[in-house]
Design an enzyme around this catalytic site. Sequence first.
Site, PDB file in Angstrom:
ATOM      1  CD  GLU A 247      54.685  41.915  22.366  1.00 22.63           C
ATOM      2  OE1 GLU A 247      55.133  42.900  21.725  1.00 22.63           O
ATOM      3  OE2 GLU A 247      55.432  41.395  23.316  1.00 22.63           O
TER       4      GLU A 247
ATOM      5  CG  ASP B 180      38.666  42.442  36.920  1.00 20.49           C
ATOM      6  OD1 ASP B 180      37.570  42.063  37.245  1.00 20.49           O
ATOM      7  OD2 ASP B 180      39.598  43.177  37.686  1.00 20.49           O
TER       8      ASP B 180
END
Length: 151
Positions: A21, A30
């Site tokens: 969310e 990453d």
Amino acid sequence: MRKLNEAAELLIKSFESSDPENPPLKVYKDTGGVWTIGWGHTKDVTKNMPEITLEQAQQFFLYDISYAQREVERLVSVPLNDNQYGALVSLVFNCGSAPLQKTLGSKLRHGNYKAAADQFEFWVFDNGLRLRGLERRRKAERELFEKPMEG
């Protein structure tokens, strides 16, 4: 273009952020060392990129998954339910279209959905390293792929 179902969108977002969310609104690297923001967005992301809004993160997400959606629609000609479609979009979003151009796609083209599902587990490497996070993601994608539609 076919709409991504909620289960697939949540699956993708949950693996692209610790909180589906609330994605990272600041740039981070990453696991492959690529500058990223939002739910796995990497295009034109730089180390010094300013913080984005949640709305911008959603726009990046919709833009990014559209490539994966087009690739699934281009490379898969057999019928897919919404869960199968979503699982493949997640896979292509994360790995590119290679899985659909190789054995997984070949199994699908021959209508062997079970054998195609078995191929998810082979796409767990990043820069030659087997990653636990990718193993978890492929397991979740396979489960979604194999999950019948309710109704």
